[in-house]
Design a protein around this motif. Sequence first.
Motif, PDB file in Angstrom:
ATOM      1  N   SER A  75       0.841  -1.199   0.000  1.00  0.00           N
ATOM      2  CA  SER A  75       0.000   0.000   0.000  1.00  0.00           C
ATOM      3  C   SER A  75       0.872   1.243   0.000  1.00  0.00           C
ATOM      4  CB  SER A  75      -0.951   0.002   1.202  1.00  0.00           C
ATOM      5  OG  SER A  75      -0.260  -0.226   2.410  1.00  0.00           O
ATOM      6  N   ALA A  76       0.356   2.293  -0.628  1.00  0.00           N
ATOM      7  CA  ALA A  76       1.032   3.605  -0.650  1.00  0.00           C
ATOM      8  C   ALA A  76      -0.059   4.654  -0.810  1.00  0.00           C
ATOM      9  CB  ALA A  76       2.015   3.678  -1.816  1.00  0.00           C
ATOM     10  N   GLY A  77       0.289   5.898  -0.550  1.00  0.00           N
ATOM     11  CA  GLY A  77      -0.703   6.955  -0.724  1.00  0.00           C
ATOM     12  C   GLY A  77      -1.763   6.959   0.364  1.00  0.00           C
ATOM     13  N   ILE A  78      -1.472   6.322   1.479  1.00  0.00           N
ATOM     14  CA  ILE A  78      -2.334   6.466   2.669  1.00  0.00           C
ATOM     15  C   ILE A  78      -2.340   7.964   3.023  1.00  0.00           C
ATOM     16  CG2 ILE A  78      -2.195   6.076   5.187  1.00  0.00           C
ATOM     17  CD1 ILE A  78      -3.513   3.724   3.833  1.00  0.00           C
ATOM     18  N   GLU A  98       2.556  11.761  -0.282  1.00  0.00           N
ATOM     19  CA  GLU A  98       3.777  10.942  -0.171  1.00  0.00           C
ATOM     20  C   GLU A  98       3.931  10.156  -1.466  1.00  0.00           C
ATOM     21  OE1 GLU A  98       3.354   8.901   3.590  1.00  0.00           O
ATOM     22  OE2 GLU A  98       3.198  10.799   4.679  1.00  0.00           O
ATOM     23  N   THR A  99       4.553  10.806  -2.452  1.00  0.00           N
ATOM     24  CA  THR A  99       4.428  10.318  -3.834  1.00  0.00           C
ATOM     25  C   THR A  99       5.485   9.297  -4.252  1.00  0.00           C
ATOM     26  OG1 THR A  99       5.760  12.151  -4.655  1.00  0.00           O
ATOM     27  CG2 THR A  99       3.386  12.507  -4.552  1.00  0.00           C
ATOM     28  N   ALA A 100       6.684   9.313  -3.616  1.00  0.00           N
ATOM     29  CA  ALA A 100       7.733   8.381  -4.067  1.00  0.00           C
ATOM     30  C   ALA A 100       7.244   6.927  -3.968  1.00  0.00           C
ATOM     31  CB  ALA A 100       9.020   8.587  -3.268  1.00  0.00           C
ATOM     32  N   PRO A 101       6.598   6.538  -2.870  1.00  0.00           N
ATOM     33  CA  PRO A 101       6.105   5.157  -2.796  1.00  0.00           C
ATOM     34  C   PRO A 101       4.993   4.865  -3.808  1.00  0.00           C
ATOM     35  CG  PRO A 101       6.144   6.162  -0.601  1.00  0.00           C
ATOM     36  CD  PRO A 101       6.415   7.248  -1.577  1.00  0.00           C
ATOM     37  N   ILE A 102       4.202   5.883  -4.145  1.00  0.00           N
ATOM     38  CA  ILE A 102       3.142   5.674  -5.152  1.00  0.00           C
ATOM     39  C   ILE A 102       3.800   5.394  -6.504  1.00  0.00           C
ATOM     40  CG2 ILE A 102       1.199   6.767  -6.354  1.00  0.00           C
ATOM     41  CD1 ILE A 102       0.743   8.479  -3.827  1.00  0.00           C
ATOM     42  N   LEU A 135       3.786   1.807   2.567  1.00  0.00           N
ATOM     43  CA  LEU A 135       4.915   2.670   2.208  1.00  0.00           C
ATOM     44  C   LEU A 135       4.588   4.152   2.389  1.00  0.00           C
ATOM     45  CD1 LEU A 135       5.938   0.875  -1.134  1.00  0.00           C
ATOM     46  CD2 LEU A 135       6.441   0.214   1.199  1.00  0.00           C
ATOM     47  N   HIS A 136       5.490   4.841   3.081  1.00  0.00           N
ATOM     48  CA  HIS A 136       5.295   6.268   3.386  1.00  0.00           C
ATOM     49  C   HIS A 136       6.576   7.048   3.126  1.00  0.00           C
ATOM     50  CE1 HIS A 136       1.502   6.161   5.914  1.00  0.00           C
ATOM     51  NE2 HIS A 136       1.759   4.875   5.717  1.00  0.00           N
ATOM     52  N   THR A 137       6.439   8.372   3.094  1.00  0.00           N
ATOM     53  CA  THR A 137       7.589   9.261   3.254  1.00  0.00           C
ATOM     54  C   THR A 137       7.226  10.252   4.358  1.00  0.00           C
ATOM     55  OG1 THR A 137       6.730  10.529   1.380  1.00  0.00           O
ATOM     56  CG2 THR A 137       8.608   9.106   0.933  1.00  0.00           C
ATOM     57  N   ALA A 138       8.255  10.866   4.951  1.00  0.00           N
ATOM     58  CA  ALA A 138       8.011  11.662   6.159  1.00  0.00           C
ATOM     59  C   ALA A 138       7.909  13.156   5.832  1.00  0.00           C
ATOM     60  CB  ALA A 138       9.127  11.422   7.152  1.00  0.00           C
ATOM     61  N   GLU A 182       2.561 -10.385   8.817  1.00  0.00           N
ATOM     62  CA  GLU A 182       3.735  -9.608   9.215  1.00  0.00           C
ATOM     63  C   GLU A 182       3.521  -8.264   8.527  1.00  0.00           C
ATOM     64  OE1 GLU A 182       5.907  -9.893  11.322  1.00  0.00           O
ATOM     65  OE2 GLU A 182       6.133 -12.006  11.783  1.00  0.00           O
ATOM     66  N   ALA A 183       3.634  -7.175   9.252  1.00  0.00           N
ATOM     67  CA  ALA A 183       3.244  -5.887   8.663  1.00  0.00           C
ATOM     68  C   ALA A 183       4.150  -4.775   9.171  1.00  0.00           C
ATOM     69  CB  ALA A 183       1.789  -5.581   9.005  1.00  0.00           C
ATOM     70  N   PHE A 184       4.428  -3.845   8.289  1.00  0.00           N
ATOM     71  CA  PHE A 184       5.349  -2.757   8.612  1.00  0.00           C
ATOM     72  C   PHE A 184       4.896  -1.472   7.934  1.00  0.00           C
ATOM     73  CE2 PHE A 184       7.477  -6.770   8.533  1.00  0.00           C
ATOM     74  CZ  PHE A 184       8.220  -6.765   9.694  1.00  0.00           C
ATOM     75  N   THR A 185       5.121  -0.357   8.613  1.00  0.00           N
ATOM     76  CA  THR A 185       5.104   0.936   7.938  1.00  0.00           C
ATOM     77  C   THR A 185       6.546   1.198   7.531  1.00  0.00           C
ATOM     78  OG1 THR A 185       3.368   1.743   9.408  1.00  0.00           O
ATOM     79  CG2 THR A 185       4.607   3.397   8.169  1.00  0.00           C
ATOM     80  N   LEU A 186       6.784   1.507   6.269  1.00  0.00           N
ATOM     81  CA  LEU A 186       8.145   1.841   5.839  1.00  0.00           C
ATOM     82  C   LEU A 186       8.214   3.335   5.553  1.00  0.00           C
ATOM     83  CD1 LEU A 186       9.104  -1.062   3.375  1.00  0.00           C
ATOM     84  CD2 LEU A 186       9.153  -1.021   5.876  1.00  0.00           C
ATOM     85  N   GLU A 187       9.191   3.998   6.149  1.00  0.00           N
ATOM     86  CA  GLU A 187       9.433   5.427   5.903  1.00  0.00           C
ATOM     87  C   GLU A 187      10.639   5.521   4.980  1.00  0.00           C
ATOM     88  OE1 GLU A 187       7.687   7.966   6.750  1.00  0.00           O
ATOM     89  OE2 GLU A 187       6.313   7.104   8.227  1.00  0.00           O
TER      90      GLU A 187
END
Length: 335
Positions: free
Chosen positions: A55-58, A62-66, A150-153, A210-215
């Motif tokens: 997932s991205a764009g939550i 945060e566009t790089a993961p999209i 997937l996120h960016t900060a 198994e789940a993670f938020t990635l910054e």
Amino acid sequence: MLALGKLLELTLTDHEPAEKTQVTTRGVRLRWLGEGALEVRPPEGEDCGLDLLLSAGIHGNETAPIELLERLLHGVANGKIKPRARVLFLFGNPAAIRKGERFIEQDINRLFNGRHELSSGFEALRAAELEQFARVFFSKPERTRLHYDLHTAIRGSKIEQFALYPYKEGRQHSRRELARLAAAGMEAVLLQSKSSITFSAFTYEQLDAEAFTLELGKARPFGQNEEVNLDRLEARLIQLIEDTEPATEQSLDGLKLFSVAREIIKHSDSFRLHLPADIENFSELKKGDLLAEDLAETRWVVEEEGARIIFPNPKVKNGLRAGILIVPDSGQRLA
Ligand SMILES: O=C(O)CCC(=O)N[C@@H](CCC(=O)O)C(=O)O
Ligand SMILES: [Zn+2]
């Protein structure tokens, strides 16, 4: 390329595809499930047993993961990537992505694990929908479940790429998953120590993934992400999708581990954060420093040795997290 490979374009233009299911020449099935949601199924007999949710764009800005998910999906649709895993691609908050904003009315990543039921409006409805996409995707028994959100900060960071690992009572954090994250380029992992209301916390706590938020770096508009280097993550995701991942070593390869000492909660409009506006994530804090103040003479003073701050944000709504105070972790409780 198959039309369904253009999920981002469909999402940005708020377009429902005419054909909901398409099959590549190699027999890979793409199925559009709803706005910003697409399932990929490998050809009959080639399924390796992994269910991978990306997932991205939550957060819409945060566009790089999209862009990363779009590249992966193009690769699948044009046959360059040969899936042996089931994959669910989700663009979390389409309306916010279209506006290039973190959210429209409220932060969708504070509405999971039941919180959307206590709220209303666009984001609450979308959080319920995302939970349902994930619930159905992860409903098949005896498969391996993995979710990367997937996120960016908002701000710069002393540690550019890191993961947040959710918490569930009675469940241990996995050393093998951490080794995989290190191989994917993550430099640090924050081990959570209480239940949370984020998307990755939902899939970890309720769906046994198994789940993670990635910054992955700093948030920037579409097309301006050349400073966010996602090569190692991208390579690892392709290996996961194609089931060509090398046997992961148990070595954590210099991965820094942290745990949460305290979450700083903003209780009222009187909340004041005593940190420079441009402070970077993972900045070290001095013992005895006054970090924040709030109503009723509430004072947040640094008491922990080796404390650092991440996600400081005094602008969040009252009742939400305005920063996390973290400390180094020895990794002794890993499974
Ligand atoms: O830069 C910030 O302040 C926030 C970046 C961001 O969106 N982080 C996620 C972390 C989710 C988690 O705690 O797992 C968020 O705040 O939703
Ligand atoms: Zn985010």
